[in-house]
Motif scaffolding. Sequence first.
Motif, mmCIF file in Angstrom:
data_model
loop_
_atom_site.group_PDB
_atom_site.id
_atom_site.type_symbol
_atom_site.label_atom_id
_atom_site.label_comp_id
_atom_site.label_asym_id
_atom_site.label_seq_id
_atom_site.Cartn_x
_atom_site.Cartn_y
_atom_site.Cartn_z
ATOM 1 N N LEU A 191 0.826 -1.204 0.000
ATOM 2 C CA LEU A 191 0.000 0.000 0.000
ATOM 3 C C LEU A 191 0.862 1.258 0.000
ATOM 4 O O LEU A 191 0.568 2.230 -0.706
ATOM 5 N N ILE A 192 1.935 1.219 0.791
ATOM 6 C CA ILE A 192 2.852 2.366 0.830
ATOM 7 C C ILE A 192 3.489 2.570 -0.541
ATOM 8 O O ILE A 192 3.583 3.697 -1.038
ATOM 9 N N GLU A 193 3.916 1.484 -1.178
ATOM 10 C CA GLU A 193 4.540 1.583 -2.503
ATOM 11 C C GLU A 193 3.540 2.107 -3.534
ATOM 12 O O GLU A 193 3.880 2.940 -4.373
ATOM 13 N N ASP A 194 2.287 1.609 -3.453
ATOM 14 C CA ASP A 194 1.246 2.117 -4.357
ATOM 15 C C ASP A 194 1.024 3.610 -4.139
ATOM 16 O O ASP A 194 0.888 4.368 -5.103
ATOM 17 N N ALA A 195 0.976 4.016 -2.882
ATOM 18 C CA ALA A 195 0.772 5.438 -2.570
ATOM 19 C C ALA A 195 1.939 6.272 -3.096
ATOM 20 O O ALA A 195 1.732 7.347 -3.666
ATOM 21 N N ARG A 196 3.163 5.758 -2.912
ATOM 22 C CA ARG A 196 4.332 6.479 -3.447
ATOM 23 C C ARG A 196 4.254 6.594 -4.962
ATOM 24 O O ARG A 196 4.548 7.640 -5.527
ATOM 25 N N SER A 197 3.881 5.489 -5.593
ATOM 26 C CA SER A 197 3.770 5.478 -7.051
ATOM 27 C C SER A 197 2.726 6.481 -7.519
ATOM 28 O O SER A 197 2.962 7.242 -8.466
ATOM 29 N N THR B 195 3.276 9.804 -9.731
ATOM 30 C CA THR B 195 2.513 10.050 -10.951
ATOM 31 C C THR B 195 1.863 11.422 -10.892
ATOM 32 O O THR B 195 1.937 12.191 -11.859
ATOM 33 N N ILE B 196 1.246 11.722 -9.754
ATOM 34 C CA ILE B 196 0.594 13.029 -9.600
ATOM 35 C C ILE B 196 1.631 14.145 -9.674
ATOM 36 O O ILE B 196 1.419 15.151 -10.365
ATOM 37 N N ALA B 197 2.747 13.958 -8.988
ATOM 38 C CA ALA B 197 3.804 14.973 -9.020
ATOM 39 C C ALA B 197 4.331 15.140 -10.434
ATOM 40 O O ALA B 197 4.569 16.262 -10.890
ATOM 41 N N SER B 198 4.484 14.031 -11.149
ATOM 42 C CA SER B 198 4.968 14.086 -12.521
ATOM 43 C C SER B 198 3.969 14.819 -13.405
ATOM 44 O O SER B 198 4.351 15.664 -14.221
ATOM 45 N N GLU B 199 2.678 14.503 -13.225
ATOM 46 C CA GLU B 199 1.651 15.185 -14.006
ATOM 47 C C GLU B 199 1.630 16.671 -13.682
ATOM 48 O O GLU B 199 1.493 17.505 -14.580
#
Length: 156
Positions: free
Chosen positions: A76-82, A86-90
């Motif tokens: 879950l932590i890895e998914d949240a980081r991912s 993604t949001i930061a990249s967008e």
Amino acid sequence: MDETGVLGLLEELSILLEDSKTVFGKSNMRQVDITAAFEIMDEIRDLFPSEFAQARQIVRERQALLDDAEAEANRLIEDARSQAMTIASEQEIVRISQQQAEAIMADARELERETRAGAEDYADEVFGHVEQSLDNVLGQVRRVRDRLNQNSTVPR
């Protein structure tokens, strides 16, 4: 044997000791049915390995649950980081796009200003040539009129 296991047997042993008779003149000593006490102790010894095995199994199962929970938490932590990446990249793409759009608009405004200034300079130059040409034509028209006027004063 009772279904309570080692604890039940220890309770039986305790009852056996409590129900035993005190030794005459010594309140801290008792007469115990040694055979019954040894039987209870033998049953306890027999139960220990299975109870330990059950306890170990419970500990293993609990550890497996903890390991699964930890793995799920890590996932879950890895998914949240991912998702955060993604949001930061967008957001970074949007920010860069906005900067590029602003730069393009600034360039377009500058080009428009330069084009307008160039067009005004060119128009001024063209009108200057037209004015000069008109001045020349006007000068020729005056000269021709003056000649005509000079010729009209001459008798025919």
